[in-house]
Design a protein around this motif. Structure first.
Motif, mmCIF file in Angstrom:
data_model
loop_
_atom_site.group_PDB
_atom_site.id
_atom_site.type_symbol
_atom_site.label_atom_id
_atom_site.label_comp_id
_atom_site.label_asym_id
_atom_site.label_seq_id
_atom_site.Cartn_x
_atom_site.Cartn_y
_atom_site.Cartn_z
ATOM 1 N N GLN A 1 0.812 -1.080 -0.209
ATOM 2 C CA GLN A 1 -0.021 0.206 0.007
ATOM 3 C C GLN A 1 0.872 1.243 -0.011
ATOM 4 O O GLN A 1 0.348 2.321 -0.527
ATOM 5 C CB GLN A 1 -0.878 -0.005 1.127
ATOM 6 C CG GLN A 1 -1.866 -1.419 1.296
ATOM 7 C CD GLN A 1 -2.958 -1.000 2.315
ATOM 8 O OE1 GLN A 1 -3.399 -0.228 2.772
ATOM 9 N NE2 GLN A 1 -2.757 -2.211 3.113
ATOM 10 N N VAL A 2 2.188 1.087 0.478
ATOM 11 C CA VAL A 2 3.052 2.541 0.609
ATOM 12 C C VAL A 2 4.257 2.063 0.118
ATOM 13 O O VAL A 2 4.909 1.354 0.379
ATOM 14 C CB VAL A 2 2.944 2.891 2.040
ATOM 15 C CG1 VAL A 2 3.712 4.346 2.187
ATOM 16 C CG2 VAL A 2 1.712 3.049 2.747
ATOM 17 N N PRO A 3 4.654 2.929 -1.122
ATOM 18 C CA PRO A 3 5.916 2.527 -1.758
ATOM 19 C C PRO A 3 7.107 3.270 -1.004
ATOM 20 O O PRO A 3 6.694 4.107 -0.283
ATOM 21 C CB PRO A 3 5.865 3.129 -3.039
ATOM 22 C CG PRO A 3 4.931 4.233 -3.069
ATOM 23 C CD PRO A 3 3.928 3.890 -2.024
ATOM 24 N N SER A 4 8.233 2.571 -0.977
ATOM 25 C CA SER A 4 9.380 3.518 -0.592
ATOM 26 C C SER A 4 9.433 3.609 0.964
ATOM 27 O O SER A 4 9.988 4.826 1.259
ATOM 28 C CB SER A 4 9.686 4.392 -1.393
ATOM 29 O OG SER A 4 9.909 4.217 -2.673
ATOM 30 N N VAL A 5 8.888 2.772 1.607
ATOM 31 C CA VAL A 5 8.815 3.368 3.178
ATOM 32 C C VAL A 5 9.597 2.010 3.943
ATOM 33 O O VAL A 5 10.011 0.955 3.454
ATOM 34 C CB VAL A 5 7.347 2.923 3.793
ATOM 35 C CG1 VAL A 5 6.706 1.470 3.462
ATOM 36 C CG2 VAL A 5 7.206 3.445 5.161
#
Length: 272
Positions: free
Chosen positions: A120-124
């Motif tokens: 759901q959240v890229p680059s975390v």
């Protein structure tokens, strides 16, 4: 005596190596019984009656992977099977291949959280967890059960589970301020949409259902918009509440159940 009936087997699965303790519940069990699991004889540990129900505790034999019938045979005082006095639950016990190492619940929780973040959240980047006292879900009250022992009712106490909150840190970095704000919005959306973190209670047994924990933001967003390498970043806390590090420990153990009888070699055909 009424003909025996078998109503439940708890637990319903175990390792192929055997050695697990099963509790068979039913009615009409004799003072001495013999038990077979998947055609192999199990070691009978105790036979007793409580509140009109009959219980047999047995130790499982080693067996190949697969599902087997659970059979109970009433025995005479001499240890021979009583004709017509047998009960069976077809396919009531499942032998599972044991894993070399069981994945810890905490590891599975972190893996589940990482999977949802990546989806759901890229680059975390996820850091943690650290453990801290759970003020919302922990309890200091001893768990007490009244069980029926050979000399009457007995009180069994159990220390409550050690419950903690798991604190994580989410970190997102970018060279562009606009992209950083977009990623910040994605993290906010993730936290708003995912109020609970859920995963299977048992990794290899979907029939056991799921377990879930409350999940929420923790603290304030901390931003860094200027650095020597011109990298912009923000960090935000994430807390998963109410994780049980253990399931509690027994403080008082009940006395051995009276009337324990081991089965004889009467069922020689099922000897493993």
């Amino acid at each position: 005596m009424a003909l025996p009936s078998l109503t439940s087997v708890t637990p319903s699965s175990g390792p192929t190596s055997g050695g697990d303790i099963l509790r068979l519940a039913g009615t009409g069990f004799a003072a001495r019984v013999a038990v077979r699991l998947g055609g192999l004889r199990a070691e009978v540990l105790s036979v007793r009656e409580e509140a009109g129900a009959a219980y047999v505790d047995v130790r499982t034999p080693a067996h190949a992977v697969g599902t087997g019938d659970v059979e109970v045979f009433n025995l005479s005082a001499e240890g021979s099977p009583i004709p017509g006095e047998a009960a069976v639950l077809p396919g009531a016990y499942r032998y599972l291949r044991p894993r070399v190492a069981k994945e810890a619940d905490l590891t599975r929780l972190v893996r589940t959280l990482l999977r949802e973040l990546k989806r759901q959240v890229p680059s975390v980047v996820l850091s943690g967890p650290t453990m801290r006292e759970s003020r919302r879900y922990s309890t200091n009250v001893l768990h007490e059960d009244v069980v029926q022992g050979p000399s009457g009712a007995e009180l069994v106490r159990r220390r409550p589970a050690y419950t903690v909150d798991l604190a994580f840190t989410l970190t997102v970095a970018s060279e562009r301020t606009a992209e950083l704000f977009n990623l910040m919005a994605a993290v906010v959306t993730f936290l708003n949409r995912n109020r609970w973190l859920a995963m299977p209670r048992e990794a290899e047994d979907a029939s056991r259902g799921t377990v879930r924990w409350e999940m929420d933001a923790d603290g304030e967003v901390r931003t860094q918009l200027g650095s020597r390498d011109d990298v912009r970043a923000f960090t935000w806390g994430l807390v998963v509440r109410g994780f049980d590090v253990d399931s509690g420990l027994p403080l008082d153990l009940g006395k051995a159940v009276a009337g324990t009888h081991l089965e004889t070699d009467s069922l020689s055909g099922g000897t493993s």
